[in-house]
Design a protein around this motif. Structure first.
Motif, PDB file in Angstrom:
ATOM      1  N   ASN A 201      -9.603  46.074  48.860  1.00 58.53           N
ATOM      2  CA  ASN A 201      -8.626  45.013  48.609  1.00 58.53           C
ATOM      3  C   ASN A 201      -9.312  43.709  48.222  1.00 58.53           C
ATOM      4  N   MET A 202     -10.424  43.411  48.893  1.00 58.54           N
ATOM      5  CA  MET A 202     -11.199  42.224  48.571  1.00 58.54           C
ATOM      6  C   MET A 202     -11.687  42.280  47.128  1.00 58.54           C
TER       7      MET A 202
ATOM      8  N   THR B  76     -14.646  44.758  58.624  1.00 56.37           N
ATOM      9  CA  THR B  76     -13.245  44.752  58.193  1.00 56.37           C
ATOM     10  C   THR B  76     -12.666  43.347  58.321  1.00 56.37           C
ATOM     11  N   LYS B  77     -12.930  42.699  59.442  1.00 57.23           N
ATOM     12  CA  LYS B  77     -12.434  41.326  59.648  1.00 57.23           C
ATOM     13  C   LYS B  77     -13.034  40.371  58.623  1.00 57.23           C
TER      14      LYS B  77
ATOM     15  N   LYS C  17     -10.402  51.897  57.334  1.00 58.63           N
ATOM     16  CA  LYS C  17      -9.931  50.509  57.364  1.00 58.63           C
ATOM     17  C   LYS C  17     -10.943  49.581  56.716  1.00 58.63           C
ATOM     18  N   CYS C  18     -12.212  49.794  57.012  1.00 56.43           N
ATOM     19  CA  CYS C  18     -13.267  48.953  56.445  1.00 56.43           C
ATOM     20  C   CYS C  18     -13.316  49.119  54.931  1.00 56.43           C
TER      21      CYS C  18
ATOM     22  N   THR D 144     -10.925  37.691  51.725  1.00 54.45           N
ATOM     23  CA  THR D 144      -9.788  37.855  50.817  1.00 54.45           C
ATOM     24  C   THR D 144      -8.776  36.734  51.030  1.00 54.45           C
ATOM     25  N   LYS D 145      -8.469  36.437  52.287  1.00 56.82           N
ATOM     26  CA  LYS D 145      -7.509  35.371  52.591  1.00 56.82           C
ATOM     27  C   LYS D 145      -8.024  34.023  52.095  1.00 56.82           C
TER      28      LYS D 145
ATOM     29  N   ASN E 276     -11.313  40.924  55.259  1.00 59.33           N
ATOM     30  CA  ASN E 276      -9.958  40.365  55.286  1.00 59.33           C
ATOM     31  C   ASN E 276      -9.984  38.839  55.263  1.00 59.33           C
ATOM     32  N   THR E 277     -10.909  38.235  55.997  1.00 49.13           N
ATOM     33  CA  THR E 277     -11.042  36.778  56.005  1.00 49.13           C
ATOM     34  C   THR E 277     -11.440  36.271  54.624  1.00 49.13           C
TER      35      THR E 277
ATOM     36  N   ALA F 124     -10.237  47.485  53.357  1.00 47.42           N
ATOM     37  CA  ALA F 124     -10.311  46.024  53.353  1.00 47.42           C
ATOM     38  C   ALA F 124     -11.276  45.529  52.269  1.00 47.42           C
TER      39      ALA F 124
END
Length: 135
Positions: free
Chosen positions: A26-27, A117-118, A19-20, A124-125, A121-122, A23
């Motif tokens: 994706n970033m 991971t968080k 997951k890490c 990237t958002k 994701n943050t 993420a």
């Protein structure tokens, strides 16, 4: 039953690493212009506190960590030689509780992977928000 299965998936080391890495990947795919992240606080409502990292610093840190996850920190032979030197220099407890040490470090590592991971994701958002691609 699903709750127990979901909890086991969260605490699985392989799943946490995957997951890490996913993420962060994706970033990396989303962030085409990392320089846009300079001087942007990681949290949207963050005050300009001392010692806080901007999104660019997190971006670089996450990429570096991903490389270490995928490639290792240092070659195993070099790591073993460093451990041998540390054993000679330090007072090592003869019979440490290895199970306790394992679970302590394992739990800490899972927590760190989830936090990374968080962060990825943050980031990237927030980058999507900056370039106008928010959902």
């Amino acid at each position: 039953m699903q709750g127990t299965e979901r909890q086991q998936q969260k605490s699985c080391f392989g799943t946490a690493v995957a997951k890490c890495s996913s993420a962060i990947y994706n970033m990396e795919q989303m962030v085409m212009f990392p320089s846009l992240l300079r001087d942007v606080p990681m949290e949207q409502d963050a005050s300009t506190g001392h010692g806080t990292r901007d999104m660019y610093e997190y971006y670089i840190m996450l990429k570096s960590i991903k490389a270490s996850i995928e490639n290792g920190l240092i070659p195993l032979d070099e790591w073993n030689s460093k451990l041998t030197i540390m054993d000679k220099d330090a007072d090592i407890v003869e019979n440490p509780n290895l199970e306790e040490l394992f679970y302590s470090h394992f739990g800490g590592l899972l927590h760190i992977l989830n936090c990374l991971t968080k962060k990825a994701n943050t980031l990237t958002k927030r980058y999507k928000d900056i370039i106008g691609m928010s959902n």
